[in-house]
Design an enzyme around this catalytic site. Structure first.
Site, PDB file in Angstrom:
ATOM      1  N   TYR A 136      39.037  42.472  37.940  1.00 46.77           N
ATOM      2  CA  TYR A 136      38.227  41.283  37.680  1.00 46.77           C
ATOM      3  C   TYR A 136      39.067  40.269  36.902  1.00 46.77           C
ATOM      4  O   TYR A 136      39.613  40.579  35.848  1.00 46.77           O
ATOM      5  CB  TYR A 136      36.992  41.699  36.888  1.00 46.77           C
ATOM      6  CG  TYR A 136      35.916  40.636  36.702  1.00 46.77           C
ATOM      7  CD1 TYR A 136      36.070  39.325  37.119  1.00 46.77           C
ATOM      8  CD2 TYR A 136      34.710  40.973  36.096  1.00 46.77           C
ATOM      9  CE1 TYR A 136      35.083  38.389  36.938  1.00 46.77           C
ATOM     10  CE2 TYR A 136      33.700  40.040  35.916  1.00 46.77           C
ATOM     11  CZ  TYR A 136      33.896  38.745  36.332  1.00 46.77           C
ATOM     12  OH  TYR A 136      32.901  37.811  36.147  1.00 46.77           O
ATOM     13  N   CYS A 137      39.195  39.048  37.436  1.00 49.44           N
ATOM     14  CA  CYS A 137      39.880  37.938  36.764  1.00 49.44           C
ATOM     15  C   CYS A 137      41.324  38.338  36.431  1.00 49.44           C
ATOM     16  O   CYS A 137      42.078  38.744  37.301  1.00 49.44           O
ATOM     17  CB  CYS A 137      39.086  37.502  35.535  1.00 49.44           C
ATOM     18  SG  CYS A 137      39.696  36.001  34.743  1.00 49.44           S
ATOM     19  N   ILE A 138      41.725  38.262  35.171  1.00 47.35           N
ATOM     20  CA  ILE A 138      43.100  38.585  34.807  1.00 47.35           C
ATOM     21  C   ILE A 138      43.387  40.071  35.035  1.00 47.35           C
ATOM     22  O   ILE A 138      44.529  40.464  35.292  1.00 47.35           O
ATOM     23  CB  ILE A 138      43.368  38.175  33.334  1.00 47.35           C
ATOM     24  CG1 ILE A 138      44.864  38.181  33.036  1.00 47.35           C
ATOM     25  CG2 ILE A 138      42.600  39.064  32.367  1.00 47.35           C
ATOM     26  CD1 ILE A 138      45.185  37.615  31.663  1.00 47.35           C
TER      27      ILE A 138
END
Length: 661
Positions: free
Chosen positions: A395-397
């Site tokens: 998720y994301c980074i």
């Protein structure tokens, strides 16, 4: 001749006016009227009253002095006194908070730079570009003049009684009818919108300058015009003034108390409350999915969640959330918990709960998060589930790291991960949105010094301030108005509570991320070094599921689409969800909100993909679950986290998630 008997002077009545005191000034008073007749009349006996109607009073020949001044009644007097006292109390509260803030900041080092975002040179280039085109500048000034003339013409007609219908504003700041019903505030609103639109348009029209420089000027011009909105000031906000009048100033007193509390919470720096933080407690009414911590080391806790079905898929699912936030965005409340929903679909769910790093982790970089994070979590999840393969989520980074880790695995022939999902994750940063503005060399040097001053970590509030600035009207000014001008309590909103529960970041990891990804776009070009190799995304051949959100301001949909195409040899499925970076991901099917788009093809551009995509109402979770089931093996008896090879350490959500920054 007998003497006339004398009568003592009458005693004045208690309410009779007293004679005026003598003053040192000469007076021009009229001579006293003769009192002999009155005295004589007083000595005569009163005649007997004659029967019949009472005589009418004598008519005065002097002109009437007119109506007397109407003094406020007791109720109005008390209201005025209450309002005055509350205004004074609000002013004293604000002054005290500001004074304490000044004392708190007195011993701190001054700001590292008066212009940390290097806006000055950007605006200089914009002004130079405008000056080089005087015809364009003259046309822009004429346009602004015409806008004002149109506004004053409509205002004049309205003042004359003519019905003038202004187009309704879609701006949430001016949605209250008071902004349009009152002519003064309507003119204020329309003139502000016209000026702000003109100023932002003028900056955007500049040509022949570096695109990133221009975007920096556009971004900070928008920040400036947003800050000067009349809705942000008490005297020019009719809604706040109405609340002030209706509460006799109590709304402003409460607002200044909120202001003082936020100043104290920020230790002398204004830290606007976005939620009622006292209403939530991690592990009590958020992050309550049942499970066990089955592994803990210096970097993460591994949580295995309880099954919700008798049977589960053989291939477990391991989620890597961003270390910039805490994992319970996926487990806020039971009704919107992705973790609970995945368990109910028959998946064995593991989550990597990252430590909130302190200065002892300042030297941790991508290699540490790869070897001590991704590899160790995969190893322990497989050991606990007694499986040979695992599916993962980034998720994301966390997805950026997972992409690099998959390339590292492909390079070394590690096939333990059979399928991977990316939520709002970027790998190609060429169109990474406004966060690119915070990654030029000037700002990177500034933030590096900030981390050095904090002992080698980036304070959690620093990233929160950056993300808030990307959506200033929604995440700064709306709360400024509500909390301080209106005196309202912050909402009891679980997502905003989580949003404020930020984590620190190690200096080495964060600087590598900003310089390598945002600054050099190294990962998509095969130039990012991790674990002793240059990560090559083209070597990844496992199935990948990409989720992007249409209104994502952190991982823009165009950037995620470019990232999906960077895995050119993988079997890629992409879904576009409605809403933004958080609500686009955390959207359970039961909510029946938003929509999503599906297109099995992956053409050159996002525009082409959207043209061929099919829209579906509601959440994308069911579509993803179908994809995941097809890649998760057979059904087996459900796994109990208390009966695995790894001993249970403590119940979910564990200890790391509770550490505050």
């Amino acid at each position: 001749m007998a003497k006339r008997p004398t009568t003592p002077p009458p005693v004045p009545a208690a309410d009779a006016p007293r004679p005026a005191r003598k003053s040192g000034r000469p007076t021009s008073a009229k001579p006293p009227r003769p009192r002999a007749a009155k005295a004589a009349a007083a000595e005569q006996p009163a005649p007997a009253a004659a029967p019949g109607p009472a005589p009418e009073p004598p008519q005065s020949t002097e002109p009437s002095p007119g109506p007397a001044f109407a003094f406020p009644g007791e109720e109005q007097r008390q209201m005025i006194e209450t309002l005055s006292l509350n205004l004074a109390k609000a002013a004293m509260t604000a002054q005290s908070a500001i004074a304490e803030a000044a004392l708190a900041q007195a011993d701190r080092p001054a700001a590292l730079s008066p212009d940390p975002f290097n806006v000055g040179p950007a605006m200089t280039q914009v002004m130079t570009g405008l000056a080089s085109r005087p015809d364009k500048l003259f046309a822009a000034q004429a346009d602004l003049f015409n806008r004002y003339m149109d506004l004053w013409a409509s205002t004049t007609r309205r003042a004359a009684g003519e019905e003038v219908s202004a187009p309704p504003s879609k701006d949430k700041r001016f949605k209250d009818p008071a902004w349009s019903e009152n002519p003064m505030f309507d003119v204020m609103r329309q003139s502000y919108l016209a000026t702000a639109d003109w100023m932002n348009g003028l900056v955007s029209s500049v040509e022949d300058i570096d695109p990133r420089t221009k975007r920096r000027a556009e971004f900070f011009t928008k920040l400036l015009t947003d800050a000067f909105s009349p809705s942000n000031f008490l005297a020019s906000n009719p809604v706040a003034l109405k609340a002030l009048a209706e509460t006799n100033g109590e709304s402003l007193v409460k607002g200044m108390q909120n202001f003082a509390a936020d100043m104290e919470r920020g230790a002398g720096k204004l830290k606007i409350s976005q939620a009622d933080y006292g209403r939530f407690e991690v592990g009590v009414n958020v992050a309550t999915a049942p499970g066990q911590v089955v592994w803990r080391d210096e970097l993460f806790e591994l949580i295995q969640f309880d099954p919700a079905t008798d049977k589960q898929r053989a291939t477990p699912l391991l989620i890597f959330p961003p270390w910039i936030n805490k994992f319970y965005i996926l487990d806020l409340q039971p009704e919107n918990s992705m973790i609970r929903w995945l368990s109910s679909q028959g998946f064995t769910v593991f989550v990597c709960s990252w430590v909130n790093p302190d200065v002892d982790k300042a030297g941790y970089g991508f290699d540490d998060y790869l070897q001590k994070g991704i590899y160790r979590a995969v190893e322990k999840a497989l050991e606990q589930s007694r499986a040979d393969h695992i599916n993962t989520v980034g998720y994301c980074i966390g997805g950026t790291l997972m992409g690099a880790a998959l390339a590292h695995m492909a390079e070394h022939g590690d096939d333990r991960v059979t399928a991977n999902t990316f939520f709002a994750a970027q790998h190609d940063f060429a169109e990474a949105g406004d966060l690119l503005l915070f990654t030029d060399d000037h700002w990177l040097n500034e933030i590096e010094q900030q981390m050095d001053a904090a002992g080698g970590v980036l304070p959690g509030a620093a990233m929160a301030d950056t993300f808030n600035a990307l959506r200033a009207n929604d995440l700064i000014w709306s709360f400024f108005v509500s909390n301080y001008l209106m005196g309202k309590d912050p909402p009891a909103f679980d997502l905003l509570f989580w949003n404020a529960d930020q984590t620190r970041m190690p200096k080495k990891l964060h600087m590598d991320y900003l310089r390598s990804m945002y600054g050099q776009n190294a990962l998509s070009q095969g130039q990012f070094e991790i674990g002793g190799i240059h990560a090559d995304l083209s070597k990844i051949r496992i199935p990948l599921y990409f989720q992007a959100s249409r209104e994502d301001h952190i991982a823009p949909m165009n950037s995620v689409y470019r990232s999906a195409r960077a895995f050119r040899n993988a079997d890629v499925t992409l879904t576009l969800a409605g809403s933004g970076h958080i609500a686009g991901v955390v959207n359970p099917p039961s909510a029946k909100k938003y929509q999503h788009w599906i297109n099995p093809a992956l053409p050159d551009t996002l525009g082409e993909w959207q043209a061929g995509a099919e829209e579906h109402p509601g959440s994308w979770w069911n579509h993803w679950a179908e994809w995941l089931h097809a890649r998760s093996g057979d059904w087996i008896p459900a796994r109990d986290p208390n009966k695995g090879p790894l001993p249970a350490i403590e119940p979910a959500p564990g200890s790391y998630v509770k550490v505050k920054s």
